[in-house]
Design a protein around this motif. Structure first.
Motif, PDB file in Angstrom:
ATOM      1  N   ASP A  30       0.481  -1.601   0.187  1.00  0.00           N
ATOM      2  CA  ASP A  30       0.006  -0.048  -0.272  1.00  0.00           C
ATOM      3  C   ASP A  30       1.190   1.368   0.263  1.00  0.00           C
ATOM      4  OD1 ASP A  30      -2.825  -0.934   2.102  1.00  0.00           O
ATOM      5  OD2 ASP A  30      -2.291  -1.405   0.224  1.00  0.00           O
ATOM      6  N   TYR A  31       2.367   1.230  -0.215  1.00  0.00           N
ATOM      7  CA  TYR A  31       3.468   2.388   0.143  1.00  0.00           C
ATOM      8  C   TYR A  31       4.445   2.266  -0.889  1.00  0.00           C
ATOM      9  CZ  TYR A  31       0.116   2.806   4.711  1.00  0.00           C
ATOM     10  OH  TYR A  31      -0.956   3.097   5.577  1.00  0.00           O
ATOM     11  N   ALA A  32       4.590   3.373  -0.736  1.00  0.00           N
ATOM     12  CA  ALA A  32       5.670   4.312  -1.732  1.00  0.00           C
ATOM     13  C   ALA A  32       6.773   3.845  -0.993  1.00  0.00           C
ATOM     14  CB  ALA A  32       5.414   5.904  -2.402  1.00  0.00           C
ATOM     15  N   MET A  33       7.787   3.551  -1.410  1.00  0.00           N
ATOM     16  CA  MET A  33       9.711   2.755  -1.079  1.00  0.00           C
ATOM     17  C   MET A  33      10.039   3.918  -1.652  1.00  0.00           C
ATOM     18  SD  MET A  33       8.468   0.976   1.418  1.00  0.00           S
ATOM     19  CE  MET A  33      10.023   0.213   2.066  1.00  0.00           C
ATOM     20  N   SER A  34      11.240   4.307  -0.870  1.00  0.00           N
ATOM     21  CA  SER A  34      12.293   5.062  -1.697  1.00  0.00           C
ATOM     22  C   SER A  34      13.689   4.434  -0.901  1.00  0.00           C
ATOM     23  CB  SER A  34      12.215   6.483  -1.181  1.00  0.00           C
ATOM     24  OG  SER A  34      10.565   6.536  -1.383  1.00  0.00           O
ATOM     25  N   TRP A  35      13.957   5.164  -2.006  1.00  0.00           N
ATOM     26  CA  TRP A  35      16.371   4.450  -2.246  1.00  0.00           C
ATOM     27  C   TRP A  35      17.015   6.063  -1.690  1.00  0.00           C
ATOM     28  CZ3 TRP A  35      18.196   0.837   0.016  1.00  0.00           C
ATOM     29  CH2 TRP A  35      17.682  -0.658  -0.381  1.00  0.00           C
ATOM     30  N   TYR A  36      17.620   6.740  -0.459  1.00  0.00           N
ATOM     31  CA  TYR A  36      18.389   7.925  -0.690  1.00  0.00           C
ATOM     32  C   TYR A  36      19.717   7.180   0.001  1.00  0.00           C
ATOM     33  CZ  TYR A  36      13.743  10.632   1.115  1.00  0.00           C
ATOM     34  OH  TYR A  36      12.653  11.275   0.947  1.00  0.00           O
ATOM     35  N   ARG A  37      20.551   7.964  -0.268  1.00  0.00           N
ATOM     36  CA  ARG A  37      21.694   8.132   0.165  1.00  0.00           C
ATOM     37  C   ARG A  37      22.449   9.560   0.401  1.00  0.00           C
ATOM     38  NH1 ARG A  37      24.499   8.408  -6.058  1.00  0.00           N
ATOM     39  NH2 ARG A  37      24.130   9.915  -6.956  1.00  0.00           N
ATOM     40  N   GLN A  38      23.942   8.789   0.972  1.00  0.00           N
ATOM     41  CA  GLN A  38      24.238  10.339   2.146  1.00  0.00           C
ATOM     42  C   GLN A  38      25.981   9.388   1.323  1.00  0.00           C
ATOM     43  OE1 GLN A  38      23.180  11.541   5.834  1.00  0.00           O
ATOM     44  NE2 GLN A  38      24.453  13.137   5.475  1.00  0.00           N
ATOM     45  N   GLY A  39      26.700  10.673   1.132  1.00  0.00           N
ATOM     46  CA  GLY A  39      28.029  10.449   0.258  1.00  0.00           C
ATOM     47  C   GLY A  39      28.774  10.980   1.358  1.00  0.00           C
ATOM     48  N   PRO A  40      30.144  11.080   1.628  1.00  0.00           N
ATOM     49  CA  PRO A  40      31.038  11.354   2.515  1.00  0.00           C
ATOM     50  C   PRO A  40      31.107  13.254   2.425  1.00  0.00           C
ATOM     51  CG  PRO A  40      32.305   9.988   1.337  1.00  0.00           C
ATOM     52  CD  PRO A  40      30.682  10.283   0.959  1.00  0.00           C
ATOM     53  N   GLY A  41      30.551  13.626   3.419  1.00  0.00           N
ATOM     54  CA  GLY A  41      30.513  15.353   3.513  1.00  0.00           C
ATOM     55  C   GLY A  41      29.880  15.442   2.299  1.00  0.00           C
ATOM     56  N   LYS A  42      28.185  14.669   2.584  1.00  0.00           N
ATOM     57  CA  LYS A  42      27.051  15.592   1.365  1.00  0.00           C
ATOM     58  C   LYS A  42      25.466  15.214   2.741  1.00  0.00           C
ATOM     59  CE  LYS A  42      29.243  14.298  -3.241  1.00  0.00           C
ATOM     60  NZ  LYS A  42      29.014  13.759  -4.295  1.00  0.00           N
ATOM     61  N   GLN A  43      24.799  15.729   2.139  1.00  0.00           N
ATOM     62  CA  GLN A  43      23.303  15.702   2.685  1.00  0.00           C
ATOM     63  C   GLN A  43      22.747  14.352   2.295  1.00  0.00           C
ATOM     64  OE1 GLN A  43      21.144  19.694   2.120  1.00  0.00           O
ATOM     65  NE2 GLN A  43      22.392  20.396   4.197  1.00  0.00           N
ATOM     66  N   ARG A  44      22.336  14.023   2.777  1.00  0.00           N
ATOM     67  CA  ARG A  44      21.206  12.893   2.261  1.00  0.00           C
ATOM     68  C   ARG A  44      20.286  13.635   1.189  1.00  0.00           C
ATOM     69  NH1 ARG A  44      17.974   9.185   6.509  1.00  0.00           N
ATOM     70  NH2 ARG A  44      20.391   8.932   7.308  1.00  0.00           N
ATOM     71  N   GLU A  45      20.459  12.550   0.061  1.00  0.00           N
ATOM     72  CA  GLU A  45      19.963  13.037  -0.909  1.00  0.00           C
ATOM     73  C   GLU A  45      18.794  11.836  -1.683  1.00  0.00           C
ATOM     74  OE1 GLU A  45      21.977  13.615  -4.746  1.00  0.00           O
ATOM     75  OE2 GLU A  45      23.073  11.816  -4.682  1.00  0.00           O
ATOM     76  N   LEU A  46      17.089  12.206  -1.824  1.00  0.00           N
ATOM     77  CA  LEU A  46      17.029  10.881  -2.678  1.00  0.00           C
ATOM     78  C   LEU A  46      17.361  10.436  -3.823  1.00  0.00           C
ATOM     79  CD1 LEU A  46      14.588   9.196  -2.644  1.00  0.00           C
ATOM     80  CD2 LEU A  46      12.932  11.812  -3.923  1.00  0.00           C
ATOM     81  N   VAL A  47      17.150   8.895  -4.078  1.00  0.00           N
ATOM     82  CA  VAL A  47      18.073   8.376  -5.025  1.00  0.00           C
ATOM     83  C   VAL A  47      16.995   7.608  -6.308  1.00  0.00           C
ATOM     84  CG1 VAL A  47      19.166   6.753  -6.275  1.00  0.00           C
ATOM     85  CG2 VAL A  47      20.138   7.551  -4.115  1.00  0.00           C
ATOM     86  N   ALA A  48      15.590   7.453  -5.662  1.00  0.00           N
ATOM     87  CA  ALA A  48      14.712   6.659  -6.143  1.00  0.00           C
ATOM     88  C   ALA A  48      13.839   6.587  -5.690  1.00  0.00           C
ATOM     89  CB  ALA A  48      15.138   5.176  -7.472  1.00  0.00           C
ATOM     90  N   ILE A  49      11.930   6.460  -6.640  1.00  0.00           N
ATOM     91  CA  ILE A  49      10.916   5.757  -5.229  1.00  0.00           C
ATOM     92  C   ILE A  49      10.274   5.483  -6.222  1.00  0.00           C
ATOM     93  CG2 ILE A  49      10.302   7.969  -6.616  1.00  0.00           C
ATOM     94  CD1 ILE A  49       8.316   8.513  -3.361  1.00  0.00           C
ATOM     95  N   ILE A  50       9.804   4.211  -5.540  1.00  0.00           N
ATOM     96  CA  ILE A  50       8.277   4.026  -6.319  1.00  0.00           C
ATOM     97  C   ILE A  50       7.233   3.508  -5.917  1.00  0.00           C
ATOM     98  CG2 ILE A  50       9.628   1.757  -5.626  1.00  0.00           C
ATOM     99  CD1 ILE A  50       9.094   0.080  -7.644  1.00  0.00           C
ATOM    100  N   THR A  96      10.799   4.540   3.667  1.00  0.00           N
ATOM    101  CA  THR A  96       8.398   4.521   3.822  1.00  0.00           C
ATOM    102  C   THR A  96       7.995   5.631   4.484  1.00  0.00           C
ATOM    103  OG1 THR A  96       7.210   3.559   3.596  1.00  0.00           O
ATOM    104  CG2 THR A  96       8.615   2.697   4.855  1.00  0.00           C
ATOM    105  N   PHE A  97       6.965   6.376   4.235  1.00  0.00           N
ATOM    106  CA  PHE A  97       6.166   7.196   5.515  1.00  0.00           C
ATOM    107  C   PHE A  97       4.907   6.461   4.841  1.00  0.00           C
ATOM    108  CE2 PHE A  97       5.857  10.832   7.061  1.00  0.00           C
ATOM    109  CZ  PHE A  97       4.431  11.385   7.258  1.00  0.00           C
ATOM    110  N   TYR A  98       5.464   5.884   6.371  1.00  0.00           N
ATOM    111  CA  TYR A  98       3.920   5.482   7.173  1.00  0.00           C
ATOM    112  C   TYR A  98       2.774   5.953   7.499  1.00  0.00           C
ATOM    113  CZ  TYR A  98       1.119   1.503   9.034  1.00  0.00           C
ATOM    114  OH  TYR A  98      -0.193   0.919   9.975  1.00  0.00           O
ATOM    115  N   ASP A  99       3.277   5.957   9.114  1.00  0.00           N
ATOM    116  CA  ASP A  99       2.284   7.193   9.964  1.00  0.00           C
ATOM    117  C   ASP A  99       3.693   8.339  10.234  1.00  0.00           C
ATOM    118  OD1 ASP A  99       2.987   5.983  13.190  1.00  0.00           O
ATOM    119  OD2 ASP A  99       4.276   5.724  11.258  1.00  0.00           O
ATOM    120  N   LYS A 100       5.166   8.420   9.914  1.00  0.00           N
ATOM    121  CA  LYS A 100       6.148   9.189  10.040  1.00  0.00           C
ATOM    122  C   LYS A 100       6.916   8.114   9.183  1.00  0.00           C
ATOM    123  CE  LYS A 100       7.985   6.942  14.171  1.00  0.00           C
ATOM    124  NZ  LYS A 100       8.729   7.024  15.025  1.00  0.00           N
ATOM    125  N   ASN A 101       7.734   9.262   8.969  1.00  0.00           N
ATOM    126  CA  ASN A 101       9.096   8.871   8.021  1.00  0.00           C
ATOM    127  C   ASN A 101       9.786   7.592   9.173  1.00  0.00           C
ATOM    128  OD1 ASN A 101      10.258   9.990   5.577  1.00  0.00           O
ATOM    129  ND2 ASN A 101      10.281  11.810   6.636  1.00  0.00           N
TER     130      ASN A 101
END
Length: 113
Positions: A30-50, A96-101
């Motif tokens: 029932d829920y969307a799922m995502s992948w994020y990544r955080q490289g060295p010295g970088k902020q976390r970023e969204l990579v992909a969502i389904i 995933t975001f269910y009732d919260k992240n």
């Protein structure tokens, strides 16, 4: 809700990795799922969502190289990463975001010769 990512490792430039994220504690399909990544010295970023309907979207930097997919029977989301570059090296998280992240523990992907 629990998310468990796996599949990271060390790969040479141009190589591939396949990440998996096993989910539990909610109705996965029932829920969307995502992948994020955080490289060295970088902020976390969204990579992909389904979405629950299998629509996908990608960050511009990975479009055409990464593929997100899901298997609702296994409560698992995947990230197939091909043509990897050094700048793809990062800690990869599923989300995933269910009732919260909710975040799984990251799995480290390192691209280096």
């Amino acid at each position: 809700v629990q998310l468990q990512a796996s599949g990271g490792g060390l790969v040479q430039p141009g190589g591939s990795l396949r990440l998996s994220c096993s989910a539990s504690g909610f109705t996965f399909s029932d829920y969307a799922m995502s992948w994020y990544r955080q490289g060295p010295g970088k902020q976390r970023e969204l990579v992909a969502i389904i979405t629950s309907g299998d629509s996908t979207n990608y960050a511009g930097s990975v479009k055409g190289r990464f593929t997100i997919s899901r298997d609702n029977a296994k409560n698992t989301v995947y990230l197939q990463m091909d043509s990897l570059k050094a700048e793809d090296s990062a800690l990869y998280y599923c989300n995933t975001f269910y009732d919260k992240n909710y975040w799984g523990k990251g799995t480290l992907g390192t691209v280096s010769s």
